[in-house]
Scaffold this active site. Structure first.
Site, PDB file in Angstrom:
ATOM      1  N   ASP A 157       0.843  -1.192   0.000  1.00 50.04           N
ATOM      2  CA  ASP A 157       0.000   0.000   0.000  1.00 50.04           C
ATOM      3  C   ASP A 157       0.877   1.240   0.000  1.00 50.04           C
ATOM      4  O   ASP A 157       1.890   1.267  -0.690  1.00 50.04           O
ATOM      5  CB  ASP A 157      -0.961  -0.058   1.219  1.00 50.04           C
ATOM      6  CG  ASP A 157      -2.261   0.659   0.933  1.00 50.04           C
ATOM      7  OD1 ASP A 157      -2.277   1.896   0.997  1.00 50.04           O
ATOM      8  OD2 ASP A 157      -3.272  -0.007   0.613  1.00 50.04           O
ATOM      9  N   HIS A 215      -3.598   6.179   4.041  1.00 51.08           N
ATOM     10  CA  HIS A 215      -4.219   4.929   3.586  1.00 51.08           C
ATOM     11  C   HIS A 215      -3.423   3.691   4.037  1.00 51.08           C
ATOM     12  O   HIS A 215      -3.995   2.718   4.534  1.00 51.08           O
ATOM     13  CB  HIS A 215      -4.345   4.985   2.061  1.00 51.08           C
ATOM     14  CG  HIS A 215      -5.235   3.946   1.465  1.00 51.08           C
ATOM     15  ND1 HIS A 215      -4.797   2.684   1.136  1.00 51.08           N
ATOM     16  CD2 HIS A 215      -6.543   3.980   1.107  1.00 51.08           C
ATOM     17  CE1 HIS A 215      -5.795   2.001   0.601  1.00 51.08           C
ATOM     18  NE2 HIS A 215      -6.874   2.761   0.577  1.00 51.08           N
ATOM     19  N   SER A 542     -11.098  -1.046   0.337  1.00 52.64           N
ATOM     20  CA  SER A 542      -9.741  -0.949   0.879  1.00 52.64           C
ATOM     21  C   SER A 542      -9.720  -1.340   2.350  1.00 52.64           C
ATOM     22  O   SER A 542      -8.706  -1.815   2.848  1.00 52.64           O
ATOM     23  CB  SER A 542      -9.217   0.488   0.771  1.00 52.64           C
ATOM     24  OG  SER A 542      -8.773   0.777  -0.516  1.00 52.64           O
TER      25      SER A 542
END
Ligand SMILES: *[C@@H]1O[C@H](CO)[C@@H](O)[C@H](O)[C@H]1NC(C)=O
Ligand SMILES: *[C@@H]1O[C@H](CO)[C@@H](O)[C@H](O)[C@H]1NC(C)=O
Ligand SMILES: *[C@@H]1O[C@H](CO)[C@@H](O)[C@H](O)[C@H]1NC(C)=O
Ligand SMILES: *[C@@H]1O[C@H](CO)[C@@H](O)[C@H](O)[C@H]1NC(C)=O
Ligand SMILES: *[C@@H]1O[C@H](CO)[C@@H](O)[C@H](O)[C@H]1NC(C)=O
Ligand SMILES: *[C@@H]1O[C@H](CO)[C@@H](O)[C@H](O)[C@H]1NC(C)=O
Ligand SMILES: *[C@@H]1O[C@H](CO)[C@@H](O)[C@H](O)[C@H]1NC(C)=O
Ligand SMILES: *[C@@H]1O[C@H](CO)[C@@H](O)[C@H](O)[C@H]1NC(C)=O
Ligand SMILES: *[C@@H]1O[C@H](CO)[C@@H](O)[C@H](O)[C@H]1NC(C)=O
Length: 755
Positions: A157, A215, A542
């Site tokens: 990620d 994220h 996600s």
């Protein structure tokens, strides 16, 4: 992050939704630099034949062999070292390099060249959820798996904030001896929690795997964050935050150097490193834009190398639901994860002047905002068609001062609508869904008092505004609430089947928590805190993917010998179909979720720990499946990394793969498939079949009972699908078959397309 954008086509009055963080960013899976000169350098992924064994006497030789292809370049004067990006060891036979079109043409003449394609760009798509999933300290799966102790989860990620309290290593064991990973932080260090951290940015420069966006830390925190007390976001969700496998190790592979942009060559290099380093689970909350055949899909190809080594791969299904056939990351060797709600909400009530009250959500709930009735306005009747969406600039000339403004989703991001309202002098915002979003609401840190409400609620508010001369409303903040009996529900954005790439495999496989998930964040949301313990609430597939990665880690810890396919089967055949109310799980439209929305169901980790039987698949069994998809020998070879001659293989239809679900296209002729089940429950156990046939379909199973007498014993059954005389009016029908013993129910969903 769940981006949001709707494009309203005024001509056809059809609303087309794409989800994207910002207009400028777009959804660009298409090759980069589409219009460019012939000599311009672009990044290509080049597949080559495996060299003869004697060429590779030493470890460096593979890289040198790959580099030897650079000698063919037409632009020979350029810097070969710098333009050679990655030599892949595990994921493909090949490398990545910056080349001109002429270079590629010249390379094609070389002995051993197979194919080359321009790299694509992909996109990234708590903590109350462990308890919601039935994980409790000192009992059940958390105890039996020791919280995932000894298992390594590789997260591909945007990096991680290593100093976040979710990633401390107090009480964590040292990494397993087999661990070969590296730590590339510049100023920070790895520890026994984050045992490796690497960064891939076209290998030009070593960029720190430090997370600047959020994220990456959020996703890693969901999979394996430690217990952190008094976690909260803007004062909401206060409690102990914890990930799904708090004692698992994390290996971080930063493959998205900038927000929401991940290059294929970096992603492949990240998977290559994870496979090499010795991770047990790979978590990928990244999707491409379009469905492409598996041999062109970096995540599918890389994951195939991973499962050969026994590594479990969990991926996001995508955020482009609820339209049909939007599911991505749909290779059968991947667990494809959709998103659902949890029973917790960050509740805001909208009170209308006529006394009606409606539930909504917001993460920003300022203290001291007065819950009194204020004028309510909807700018939809203005001549500017953008006004109903509160697009920037569209409220100019409209008197919204001191008023609550009703704004529709679409055209601009949700949070930016609040900015427009605030700039125009508005006091608060009611953000209403479009029809397609249904009842899925998202708690976000709006810039002003706000309530995100369902489409149905939005219509009621509009009708109220119409019904009175001086409409008024109040916004009442209710804080954190849990116990929503309609949870879990499939989220509107969760991508749906049927799969385009492989219609004979039912996708998505499973849904897990992906709406309003609290997890680690590298900086303070709202910016008013110096606390080191910073969290944020995010929504998207996600977020659901790393929940399943954590669950896979727990199962791997409890059952070290289970293969990736066995773990997937355990998760799927034990999934829940009912919500907390004990009625069928619904979608954003408040109707029962079909198999294309929910797959096998909502994950139930404790049941997955004890499935009784599993449908196992040896990696070699995917070869006849790939041949059956009609791929050429070379295309299959790209995935398998060894020469395959499909004429030599017994090609199988997709539905013959030993998958834990069925997806059949049925005309008038009967179809028969076999399945083999492995006993992972009590050695002596008897199962009987129960069938809930899809409408219009006859399903027969032979034999109708399976009597196991040993652990790991395998027994095979045959299942025949035929048309019944019943006339039905839908193209798709769905049902189930399940094997039941005294202690277990092993359920497989069936989807039938009637043609
Ligand atoms: C959370 O609640 C606890 C007690 O219930 C309190 O001590 C703590 O300050 C709260 N933390 C936040 C961040 O609100
Ligand atoms: C990644 O590398 C490119 C050049 O290859 C550079 O422009 C970019 O800034 C790098 N990204 C980061 C986050 O360092
Ligand atoms: C696809 O969508 C249409 C309309 O939205 C619906 O009627 C149809 O049943 C859907 N197909 C599947 C496979 O769900
Ligand atoms: C509406 O908004 C879009 C994008 O935000 C913009 O391109 C367009 O010009 C706007 N239309 C009007 C009538 O202002
Ligand atoms: C509100 O009134 C307008 C004009 O009478 C009408 O076109 C519109 O459909 C009404 N909207 C609702 C939600 O009732
Ligand atoms: C296919 O079978 C032929 C004859 O049995 C054999 O010579 C050849 O090596 C096989 N090819 C592959 C790729 O397995
Ligand atoms: C594949 O195998 C078949 C049968 O064994 C053989 O006739 C054919 O030449 C082989 N093709 C290749 C490309 O090796
Ligand atoms: C299973 O049952 C068989 C006979 O039905 C018996 O001989 C055997 O000991 C049993 N095995 C176990 C592990 O209970
Ligand atoms: C098709 O299968 C059904 C049972 O599923 C069976 O009753 C029927 O005879 C079969 N038809 C043919 C033509 O084999």
């Amino acid at each position: 992050m769940l981006p949001d954008m709707a494009i309203l086509s005024l001509i056809s009055l059809v609303i087309i939704f794409t989800f994207s963080a910002e207009l400028a960013r777009g959804n660009d899976f298409e090759p980069l630099n589409y219009v460019s000169s012939k000599n311009e350098l672009k990044t290509y992924i080049i597949h080559v034949k495996k060299p003869e064994a004697h060429i590779l006497a030493q470890a460096d030789d593979l890289s040198n062999y790959h580099k030897s292809f650079m000698s063919a370049r037409a632009t020979a004067a350029l810097n070969q070292e710098q333009d050679f990006l990655y030599s892949y060891k595990h994921v493909i036979n090949g490398f990545a390099a910056r080349l001109s079109e002429e270079d590629v043409e010249a390379m094609k003449e070389m002995e051993g060249f197979v194919s080359a394609h321009l790299e694509k760009v992909l996109h990234q798509q708590t903590t109350h959820t462990p308890r919601f999933l039935g994980l409790h300290q000192d009992t059940g799966l958390w105890r039996e798996s020791n919280f995932g102790k000894g298992v390594i989860i590789g997260v591909l990620d945007g990096g991680i904030l290593p100093t976040h309290p979710s990633f401390t290593d107090e009480g964590m064991p040292s990494p397993p001896a087999r661990w070969k990973g590296k730590c590339e932080f510049v100023t920070s260090k790895c520890n026994n929690k984050i045992i490796g951290a690497r960064s891939f940015n076209n290998s030009a420069t070593i960029v720190s795997p430090f997370d600047q966006e959020g994220h990456g830390s959020h996703v890693a925190g969901i999979a394996a964050g430690r217990f952190v007390k008094n976690a909260a976001v803007l004062g909401l969700g206060n409690g102990t935050a914890v990930g799904v496998a708090p004692k698992a190790h994390l290996a971080i592979y930063k493959v998205c150097p900038t927000t929401d942009k991940c290059f294929e060559s970096d992603l492949l290099a990240g998977i290559d490193a994870a496979v090499n380093d010795g991770v047990d689970v790979i978590s990928i909350s990244i999707v491409g834009k379009f469905a492409v055949p598996f041999f062109q899909d970096a995540i599918a190809v890389g994951s195939f190398a991973a499962i050969q080594k026994g590594i479990f791969v969990s991926c996001s299904a995508g955020n482009t639901g609820p339209s049909n056939s939007t599911v991505l990351n749909d290779a059968p060797w991947i667990l494809t994860v959709g998103a659902s709600t949890t029973d917790r909400s960050f509740k805001v009530t909208t009170k209308l002047g006529n006394g009606e009250e409606f539930a909504g959500e917001s993460l920003f709930q300022p203290e001291g905002f007065s819950a009194v009735l204020m004028p309510l306005i909807y700018a939809g009747s203005s001549s500017n068609s953008n006004s109903s969406f509160c697009v920037e600039g569209s409220l100019e000339g409209i008197d919204v001062k001191g008023k609550i403004v009703l704004c529709e989703r679409g055209l601009s991001t949700r949070v930016s609508k609040g900015e427009t309202v605030r700039k125009a002098g508005g006091a608060a915002m009611i953000l209403m869904n479009q029809e397609i979003d249904g009842s899925t609401t998202i708690a976000e840190s709006h810039v002003l008092p706000a309530a995100h409400v369902s489409y149905a609620t939005g219509l009621r508010i509009k009708a109220f505004i119409n019904s009175t001369v001086e409409p008024k409303a109040a916004i009442v903040f209710k804080g954190t609430r849990s116990g929503d009996p309609l949870a879990p529900a499939v989220a509107s954005f969760s991508a749906r089947g049927p799969s385009i790439t492989t219609p004979g495999i039912l996708k998505p496989d499973i849904v897990g928590p992906g709406v309003n998930i609290l997890s680690a964040w590298p900086f303070s949301v709202g910016g008013d805190s110096n606390s080191l313990s910073t969290f944020n609430v995010q929504s998207g597939t996600s977020m659901s993917c790393p929940h399943l990665s954590g669950i896979a880690a727990l199962l791997k810890s409890a059952h070290p010998n289970w293969s990736p396919a066995a773990i997937k089967s355990a998760i799927m055949t034990t999934a829940d179909l009912n919500n907390l109310n004990e009625s069928p799980i619904v979608t954003e439209r408040s109707v029962p979720a079909d198999v294309f929305a929910i797959g096998a169901g909502h994950v139930n980790p404790s049941k997955a720990n004890n499935p009784g039987l599993v449908y196992d698949i040896h990696p070699d069994e995917y070869i006849p499946y790939l041949c059956g998809l009609g791929y050429t020998n070379d295309q299959v070879g790209v995935i398998t990394q060894r020469p395959i001659n499909c004429t030599n293989e017994t090609s199988i239809p997709e539905a013959q793969l030993n998958y834990p679900s069925f997806s059949i296209t049925l005309a008038s002729i009967n179809q028969t498939y076999t399945r083999t089940m492995t006993n992972v429950g009590e050695p002596n156990s008897s199962y009987y079949i129960e069938i809930i046939p899809p409408k219009g379909v006859l399903v027969t199973v032979n034999p109708t009972s399976l009597d196991f007498t040993e652990a790991n014993q395998q027994l095979t059954y045959r299942v025949t699908f035929g048309r019944s005389t019943e006339t039905i009016y839908t193209q798709y029908a769905q049902g189930f078959l399940k094997w039941t013993s005294t202690h277990h129910t092993v359920r497989s969903p069936i989807s039938v397309k009637l043609v």
